[in-house]
Design an enzyme around this catalytic site. Structure first.
Site, PDB file in Angstrom:
ATOM      1  N   ARG A  22      30.957  32.013  36.435  1.00  0.00           N
ATOM      2  CA  ARG A  22      32.207  32.727  36.604  1.00  0.00           C
ATOM      3  C   ARG A  22      33.299  32.161  35.915  1.00  0.00           C
ATOM      4  NH1 ARG A  22      37.168  32.670  38.073  1.00  0.00           N
ATOM      5  NH2 ARG A  22      37.097  31.704  39.844  1.00  0.00           N
ATOM      6  N   HIS A 214      39.800  25.199  45.670  1.00  0.00           N
ATOM      7  CA  HIS A 214      39.147  25.394  44.413  1.00  0.00           C
ATOM      8  C   HIS A 214      40.284  24.887  43.308  1.00  0.00           C
ATOM      9  CE1 HIS A 214      37.707  28.228  41.126  1.00  0.00           C
ATOM     10  NE2 HIS A 214      38.889  27.774  40.615  1.00  0.00           N
ATOM     11  N   HIS A 216      41.127  22.623  39.711  1.00  0.00           N
ATOM     12  CA  HIS A 216      40.909  22.349  38.426  1.00  0.00           C
ATOM     13  C   HIS A 216      41.250  20.846  38.077  1.00  0.00           C
ATOM     14  CE1 HIS A 216      39.504  26.448  36.407  1.00  0.00           C
ATOM     15  NE2 HIS A 216      39.797  26.599  37.800  1.00  0.00           N
ATOM     16  N   CYS A 247      40.835  29.781  33.402  1.00  0.00           N
ATOM     17  CA  CYS A 247      41.367  31.437  33.156  1.00  0.00           C
ATOM     18  C   CYS A 247      41.947  31.505  31.766  1.00  0.00           C
ATOM     19  CB  CYS A 247      42.369  31.469  34.289  1.00  0.00           C
ATOM     20  SG  CYS A 247      43.100  33.175  34.203  1.00  0.00           S
TER      21      CYS A 247
HETATM   22  N1  COA Z   1      35.251  46.781  36.053  1.00  0.00           N
HETATM   23  C1  COA Z   1      34.857  47.450  34.995  1.00  0.00           C
HETATM   24  N2  COA Z   1      35.776  48.265  34.271  1.00  0.00           N
HETATM   25  C2  COA Z   1      37.105  48.339  35.139  1.00  0.00           C
HETATM   26  C3  COA Z   1      37.355  47.541  36.073  1.00  0.00           C
HETATM   27  C4  COA Z   1      36.328  46.791  36.696  1.00  0.00           C
HETATM   28  N3  COA Z   1      36.644  46.193  37.863  1.00  0.00           N
HETATM   29  N4  COA Z   1      38.514  47.876  36.377  1.00  0.00           N
HETATM   30  C5  COA Z   1      39.045  48.718  35.571  1.00  0.00           C
HETATM   31  N5  COA Z   1      38.223  49.208  34.550  1.00  0.00           N
HETATM   32  C6  COA Z   1      38.299  49.921  33.322  1.00  0.00           C
HETATM   33  C7  COA Z   1      38.955  51.419  33.826  1.00  0.00           C
HETATM   34  O1  COA Z   1      37.490  52.238  34.189  1.00  0.00           O
HETATM   35  C8  COA Z   1      39.546  51.715  32.649  1.00  0.00           C
HETATM   36  O2  COA Z   1      38.387  52.215  31.727  1.00  0.00           O
HETATM   37  P1  COA Z   1      38.456  53.179  30.515  1.00  0.00           P
HETATM   38  O3  COA Z   1      39.683  53.020  29.820  1.00  0.00           O
HETATM   39  O4  COA Z   1      37.159  53.530  29.857  1.00  0.00           O
HETATM   40  O5  COA Z   1      38.705  54.445  31.429  1.00  0.00           O
HETATM   41  C9  COA Z   1      40.002  50.550  32.118  1.00  0.00           C
HETATM   42  O6  COA Z   1      39.427  49.405  32.780  1.00  0.00           O
HETATM   43  C10 COA Z   1      41.463  50.430  32.508  1.00  0.00           C
HETATM   44  O7  COA Z   1      41.619  50.437  33.820  1.00  0.00           O
HETATM   45  P2  COA Z   1      43.016  50.344  34.323  1.00  0.00           P
HETATM   46  O8  COA Z   1      42.614  50.411  35.998  1.00  0.00           O
HETATM   47  O9  COA Z   1      44.353  50.913  33.868  1.00  0.00           O
HETATM   48  O10 COA Z   1      42.873  48.616  34.009  1.00  0.00           O
HETATM   49  P3  COA Z   1      44.133  47.546  33.512  1.00  0.00           P
HETATM   50  O11 COA Z   1      44.327  47.920  32.065  1.00  0.00           O
HETATM   51  O12 COA Z   1      45.342  47.700  34.083  1.00  0.00           O
HETATM   52  O13 COA Z   1      43.497  46.229  33.673  1.00  0.00           O
HETATM   53  C11 COA Z   1      41.933  45.021  35.240  1.00  0.00           C
HETATM   54  C12 COA Z   1      43.347  45.863  34.933  1.00  0.00           C
HETATM   55  C13 COA Z   1      42.446  44.238  36.513  1.00  0.00           C
HETATM   56  C14 COA Z   1      40.911  45.963  35.134  1.00  0.00           C
HETATM   57  C15 COA Z   1      41.961  43.866  34.246  1.00  0.00           C
HETATM   58  O14 COA Z   1      43.293  43.391  34.031  1.00  0.00           O
HETATM   59  C16 COA Z   1      40.896  42.922  34.394  1.00  0.00           C
HETATM   60  O15 COA Z   1      39.905  43.173  34.505  1.00  0.00           O
HETATM   61  N6  COA Z   1      41.363  41.573  34.593  1.00  0.00           N
HETATM   62  C17 COA Z   1      40.437  40.440  35.145  1.00  0.00           C
HETATM   63  C18 COA Z   1      41.115  39.238  34.668  1.00  0.00           C
HETATM   64  C19 COA Z   1      40.018  37.978  34.878  1.00  0.00           C
HETATM   65  O16 COA Z   1      38.830  38.366  35.005  1.00  0.00           O
HETATM   66  N7  COA Z   1      40.586  36.782  34.907  1.00  0.00           N
HETATM   67  C20 COA Z   1      40.140  35.743  35.251  1.00  0.00           C
HETATM   68  C21 COA Z   1      39.670  35.562  36.613  1.00  0.00           C
HETATM   69  S1  COA Z   1      40.905  34.494  37.464  1.00  0.00           S
HETATM   70 ZN    ZN Z   2      39.521  28.475  38.681  1.00  0.00          ZN
END
Ligand code: COA
Ligand code: ZN
Length: 319
Positions: A22, A214, A216, A247
């Site tokens: 991850r 956790h 780094h 990240c």
């Molecule tokens: N899995 C898959 N798709 C997701 C999702 C999830 N958990 N959450 C939201 N989406 C999709 C929505 O369905 C939407 O899709 P569409 O445009 O096709 O309808 C799109 O993403 C936007 O949704 P929204 O709720 O407006 O999300 P956002 O643009 O505000 O982004 C997150 C928010 C949380 C989804 C995004 O910032 C993210 O995935 N961040 C993770 C970052 C990460 O992994 N960092 C490292 C770990 S620390």
């Molecule tokens: Zn980490």
């Protein structure tokens, strides 16, 4: 108020959670074929890893590398006693993780506002309020919740993160019924002193909460922080194969503490991890070959302490 702590006694079991699939893979740009991810996770299981953050159910647009989350879970040779956890940022992630059959979800919120906005595009309180529904769903599904906190020891955008803010979120997670809280040192800002302060702040607020650390190794003090955790009685640590990790939404983020190096330290200090050092080093070697890059881990390069070299193969200094 200072709370008395009992150090983790020598000979006791320490849980090492492998987060490379991850935290490590999320920071690699080139897509790693799903079959290769599965091979690496299987090598980790073969080495005795039983706690793993195997992937994330986040937006595939945010982290394309982990778009194959469900396929990885479906494809691995899952030991009956393994705990497969996945990181999730919201309810949609929780639903996808439950459908894929995880044992635990690791909810992610940053303690600092700016990193939370960068990472999940919402405020800290918006993230937390969505976790109510996540916890309810997980409770119905019989899936454990590990309450994750990023930037728990400092934020690359805001600097100092007050331990009271960490304790506030720990209390919230406790009220949600989370099994544990995990303090993430997203950009390697933790030091022994800040680790102690955060642990004590949580214990003052929610004394019975299980804590995972956790770290780094961005500034080279990751294992020193583990020693502080052990002296404070913390028995759960995350680490990443070969020291991969970081990240993509935190400036200056580099790898986690390295699983092999942590296993070596714990084993040499008289703790049980259930992970075979040679086996986990083999998994790190496989990861290194798969990625085609040298990983930061030290045991990977040096081998264990009692590795012996053939004197015939070493030059003699002639004056
Ligand atoms: N899995 C898959 N798709 C997701 C999702 C999830 N958990 N959450 C939201 N989406 C999709 C929505 O369905 C939407 O899709 P569409 O445009 O096709 O309808 C799109 O993403 C936007 O949704 P929204 O709720 O407006 O999300 P956002 O643009 O505000 O982004 C997150 C928010 C949380 C989804 C995004 O910032 C993210 O995935 N961040 C993770 C970052 C990460 O992994 N960092 C490292 C770990 S620390
Ligand atoms: Zn980490």
């Amino acid at each position: 108020m200072t709370h008395a702590t009992t150090p983790a006694p020598e000979g006791s079991a320490i849980t090492v959670c492998e987060v490379g699939p991850r935290d490590g893979f999320q920071n690699i740009k080139t897509f790693i074929p799903t079959a290769r991810k599965i091979d690496i996770v299987n090598a980790m299981f073969a080495a005795g890893v039983r706690h793993i953050q195997i992937t994330s159910f986040v937006s595939p647009r945010a982290v394309p590398q982990l778009a194959d989350a469900a396929e990885v879970i479906a494809g691995v040779d899952r030991p009956a006693d393994a705990m497969l956890a996945a990181l999730i940022p919201n309810l949609k992630g929780a639903e996808r993780a439950a459908a894929a059959g995880v044992d635990a979800v690791h909810t992610v919120v940053s303690v600092s506002e700016t990193h939370n906005l960068k990472n999940v595009n919402r405020s800290v309180d918006q993230s937390l309020s969505e976790f109510d529904a996540v916890a309810a769903l997980m409770h119905r599904e019989g899936i454990a919740v590990e309450g994750g906190m990023a930037t728990a020891f400092g934020c690359p955008f805001e600097g100092i993160v007050p331990p009271e803010n960490v304790a506030r979120i720990a209390k919230y997670y406790h009220e949600l019924g989370a099994a544990s809280v995990s303090l993430g040192d997203t950009t390697g800002m933790a030091t022994p002193a800040t680790v102690k302060a955060a642990i004590q702040a949580i214990r003052a607020e929610v004394p019975d909460m299980e804590i995972t650390l956790h770290f780094h190794n961005t500034r080279g003090v990751g294992l020193a922080c583990v020693m502080t955790g052990l002296s404070e009685g913390v028995t759960h640590y995350d680490a990443s194969i070969g020291g991969l990790g970081g990240c993509p939404f935190a400036a200056g983020a580099t790898g986690n503490i390295c699983t092999e190096d942590l296993v070596y330290l714990l084993q040499e200090s008289g703790y049980e991890t259930g992970i075979d050092l040679e086996g986990i080093t083999a998994a790190a070697r496989l990861t290194q070959e798969t990625l085609g890059q040298t990983l930061p881990g030290q045991i990977l390069k040096a081998g264990p302490r009692l590795r012996r070299y053939d004197p015939q193969l070493t030059v003699t200094a002639e004056g």
